[in-house]
Design a protein around this motif. Structure first.
Motif, PDB file in Angstrom:
ATOM      1  N   LYS A  30       8.208   1.957   1.699  1.00 39.39           N
ATOM      2  CA  LYS A  30       9.225   0.915   1.738  1.00 39.39           C
ATOM      3  C   LYS A  30       9.184   0.119   0.443  1.00 39.39           C
ATOM      4  O   LYS A  30       8.278   0.266  -0.358  1.00 39.39           O
ATOM      5  N   GLU A  31      10.185  -0.722   0.259  1.00 42.61           N
ATOM      6  CA  GLU A  31      10.270  -1.525  -0.957  1.00 42.61           C
ATOM      7  C   GLU A  31       9.267  -2.663  -0.922  1.00 42.61           C
ATOM      8  O   GLU A  31       8.840  -3.097   0.135  1.00 42.61           O
ATOM      9  N   GLY A  32       8.908  -3.153  -2.108  1.00 45.46           N
ATOM     10  CA  GLY A  32       8.008  -4.279  -2.184  1.00 45.46           C
ATOM     11  C   GLY A  32       7.484  -4.472  -3.588  1.00 45.46           C
ATOM     12  O   GLY A  32       7.984  -3.891  -4.551  1.00 45.46           O
ATOM     13  N   THR A  33       6.462  -5.311  -3.692  1.00 46.60           N
ATOM     14  CA  THR A  33       5.790  -5.585  -4.958  1.00 46.60           C
ATOM     15  C   THR A  33       4.320  -5.248  -4.785  1.00 46.60           C
ATOM     16  O   THR A  33       3.723  -5.560  -3.759  1.00 46.60           O
ATOM     17  N   VAL A  34       3.734  -4.629  -5.791  1.00 40.48           N
ATOM     18  CA  VAL A  34       2.325  -4.252  -5.724  1.00 40.48           C
ATOM     19  C   VAL A  34       1.489  -5.529  -5.783  1.00 40.48           C
ATOM     20  O   VAL A  34       1.513  -6.256  -6.775  1.00 40.48           O
ATOM     21  N   LYS A  35       0.785  -5.826  -4.700  1.00 41.03           N
ATOM     22  CA  LYS A  35      -0.052  -7.024  -4.611  1.00 41.03           C
ATOM     23  C   LYS A  35      -1.418  -6.744  -5.225  1.00 41.03           C
ATOM     24  O   LYS A  35      -1.914  -7.519  -6.022  1.00 41.03           O
ATOM     25  N   SER A  36      -2.032  -5.617  -4.808  1.00 36.65           N
ATOM     26  CA  SER A  36      -3.332  -5.258  -5.375  1.00 36.65           C
ATOM     27  C   SER A  36      -3.540  -3.756  -5.284  1.00 36.65           C
ATOM     28  O   SER A  36      -3.013  -3.093  -4.394  1.00 36.65           O
ATOM     29  N   ILE A  37      -4.311  -3.255  -6.221  1.00 37.56           N
ATOM     30  CA  ILE A  37      -4.684  -1.842  -6.238  1.00 37.56           C
ATOM     31  C   ILE A  37      -6.176  -1.785  -5.955  1.00 37.56           C
ATOM     32  O   ILE A  37      -6.977  -2.343  -6.705  1.00 37.56           O
ATOM     33  N   ARG A  38      -6.544  -1.145  -4.876  1.00 36.82           N
ATOM     34  CA  ARG A  38      -7.936  -1.151  -4.429  1.00 36.82           C
ATOM     35  C   ARG A  38      -8.766   0.017  -4.951  1.00 36.82           C
ATOM     36  O   ARG A  38      -9.940   0.109  -4.631  1.00 36.82           O
ATOM     37  N   VAL A  39      -8.159   0.915  -5.708  1.00 41.71           N
ATOM     38  CA  VAL A  39      -8.887   2.086  -6.224  1.00 41.71           C
ATOM     39  C   VAL A  39      -8.672   2.187  -7.727  1.00 41.71           C
ATOM     40  O   VAL A  39      -7.794   1.540  -8.287  1.00 41.71           O
ATOM     41  N   LYS A  40      -9.488   3.008  -8.357  1.00 44.93           N
ATOM     42  CA  LYS A  40      -9.297   3.292  -9.773  1.00 44.93           C
ATOM     43  C   LYS A  40      -9.399   4.792  -9.975  1.00 44.93           C
ATOM     44  O   LYS A  40      -9.855   5.518  -9.088  1.00 44.93           O
ATOM     45  N   THR A  41      -8.970   5.268 -11.106  1.00 42.77           N
ATOM     46  CA  THR A  41      -8.985   6.695 -11.399  1.00 42.77           C
ATOM     47  C   THR A  41     -10.410   7.236 -11.255  1.00 42.77           C
ATOM     48  O   THR A  41     -11.358   6.637 -11.752  1.00 42.77           O
ATOM     49  N   GLY A  42     -10.526   8.355 -10.544  1.00 37.87           N
ATOM     50  CA  GLY A  42     -11.827   8.991 -10.333  1.00 37.87           C
ATOM     51  C   GLY A  42     -12.509   8.617  -9.021  1.00 37.87           C
ATOM     52  O   GLY A  42     -13.488   9.249  -8.633  1.00 37.87           O
ATOM     53  N   ASP A  43     -12.020   7.593  -8.328  1.00 38.83           N
ATOM     54  CA  ASP A  43     -12.616   7.196  -7.043  1.00 38.83           C
ATOM     55  C   ASP A  43     -12.387   8.279  -5.995  1.00 38.83           C
ATOM     56  O   ASP A  43     -11.327   8.899  -5.941  1.00 38.83           O
ATOM     57  N   ASN A  44     -13.399   8.489  -5.160  1.00 36.41           N
ATOM     58  CA  ASN A  44     -13.262   9.372  -4.001  1.00 36.41           C
ATOM     59  C   ASN A  44     -12.860   8.521  -2.807  1.00 36.41           C
ATOM     60  O   ASN A  44     -13.432   7.447  -2.595  1.00 36.41           O
ATOM     61  N   VAL A  45     -11.880   8.989  -2.048  1.00 34.81           N
ATOM     62  CA  VAL A  45     -11.394   8.243  -0.883  1.00 34.81           C
ATOM     63  C   VAL A  45     -11.389   9.147   0.340  1.00 34.81           C
ATOM     64  O   VAL A  45     -11.319  10.365   0.231  1.00 34.81           O
ATOM     65  N   LEU A  46     -11.468   8.510   1.495  1.00 36.21           N
ATOM     66  CA  LEU A  46     -11.357   9.216   2.766  1.00 36.21           C
ATOM     67  C   LEU A  46      -9.965   8.987   3.318  1.00 36.21           C
ATOM     68  O   LEU A  46      -9.243   8.086   2.887  1.00 36.21           O
ATOM     69  N   GLN A  47      -9.598   9.794   4.313  1.00 39.81           N
ATOM     70  CA  GLN A  47      -8.292   9.639   4.950  1.00 39.81           C
ATOM     71  C   GLN A  47      -8.183   8.243   5.542  1.00 39.81           C
ATOM     72  O   GLN A  47      -9.121   7.727   6.131  1.00 39.81           O
ATOM     73  N   ASN A  48      -7.025   7.619   5.365  1.00 47.01           N
ATOM     74  CA  ASN A  48      -6.687   6.274   5.860  1.00 47.01           C
ATOM     75  C   ASN A  48      -7.383   5.151   5.116  1.00 47.01           C
ATOM     76  O   ASN A  48      -7.299   3.996   5.540  1.00 47.01           O
ATOM     77  N   ASP A  49      -8.081   5.431   4.005  1.00 42.20           N
ATOM     78  CA  ASP A  49      -8.591   4.359   3.161  1.00 42.20           C
ATOM     79  C   ASP A  49      -7.397   3.642   2.532  1.00 42.20           C
ATOM     80  O   ASP A  49      -6.401   4.275   2.161  1.00 42.20           O
ATOM     81  N   ILE A  50      -7.503   2.318   2.376  1.00 39.88           N
ATOM     82  CA  ILE A  50      -6.410   1.563   1.779  1.00 39.88           C
ATOM     83  C   ILE A  50      -6.456   1.753   0.266  1.00 39.88           C
ATOM     84  O   ILE A  50      -7.478   1.509  -0.375  1.00 39.88           O
ATOM     85  N   LEU A  51      -5.343   2.207  -0.292  1.00 39.92           N
ATOM     86  CA  LEU A  51      -5.251   2.462  -1.724  1.00 39.92           C
ATOM     87  C   LEU A  51      -4.572   1.298  -2.439  1.00 39.92           C
ATOM     88  O   LEU A  51      -5.052   0.812  -3.455  1.00 39.92           O
ATOM     89  N   ILE A  52      -3.417   0.857  -1.889  1.00 37.79           N
ATOM     90  CA  ILE A  52      -2.607  -0.178  -2.534  1.00 37.79           C
ATOM     91  C   ILE A  52      -2.073  -1.118  -1.451  1.00 37.79           C
ATOM     92  O   ILE A  52      -1.696  -0.674  -0.372  1.00 37.79           O
ATOM     93  N   GLU A  53      -2.049  -2.416  -1.775  1.00 37.37           N
ATOM     94  CA  GLU A  53      -1.445  -3.398  -0.874  1.00 37.37           C
ATOM     95  C   GLU A  53      -0.128  -3.872  -1.471  1.00 37.37           C
ATOM     96  O   GLU A  53      -0.030  -4.094  -2.678  1.00 37.37           O
ATOM     97  N   LEU A  54       0.884  -3.992  -0.618  1.00 35.50           N
ATOM     98  CA  LEU A  54       2.216  -4.403  -1.061  1.00 35.50           C
ATOM     99  C   LEU A  54       2.604  -5.719  -0.415  1.00 35.50           C
ATOM    100  O   LEU A  54       2.167  -6.051   0.679  1.00 35.50           O
TER     101      LEU A  54
END
Length: 140
Positions: free
Chosen positions: A115-139
């Protein structure tokens, strides 16, 4: 279970066999339910019939109140590693915009905005390993 059409003395009947228990068949004839006794040898099933007791509700159960979230979160669709982040904090995004690319199962997968919005925060950086349903970006 099974549907049949019968004609008896010129009258047409639509019959649906719902269930058979022991020597009683539950049938629906033209929309009316009947319990019909079957005159045959009753064969006992070797498979036990499981009957569960009704679940008891404990005090306070089922009264969960959901809080309305002002913003939304973009979650990882599957486990993998972050390959490339294409947005930064404060960016305005539209539905369908590609936010980041992640590598999962030896393939590059794009993560798009739902959906539309503004990027509030980015919780990951390039190279990070994530699991399914981990929060990547908050809008917002």
């Amino acid at each position: 279970m099974k549907k049949f059409e019968f004609s008896i003395s010129g009258n047409k009947y639509e019959v649906e066999l719902k269930d058979v228990e022991d020597n009683v068949a539950h049938v629906e004839v033209n929309g009316t339910l009947y319990n019909v006794e079957i005159h045959r040898e009753v064969k006992k099933s070797k498979t036990p019939r499981l009957v569960r007791s009704e679940a008891k509700v404990k005090p306070g159960e089922g009264n969960i109140v959901r809080k309305e979230s002002v913003g939304s979160q973009v979650k990882a669709p599957l486990p993998g590693s972050i390959f490339k982040i294409l947005v930064k904090e404060g960016d305005a995004i539209k539905k369908g915009d590609v936010l980041l690319i992640m590598e999962a199962m030896k393939m590059e997968n794009t993560v798009m905005a739902e959906k539309e919005g503004t990027v509030k925060s980015i919780r990951v950086k390039t190279g990070d390993n994530v699991l399914q349903n981990d929060i990547l970006i908050e809008l917002d």
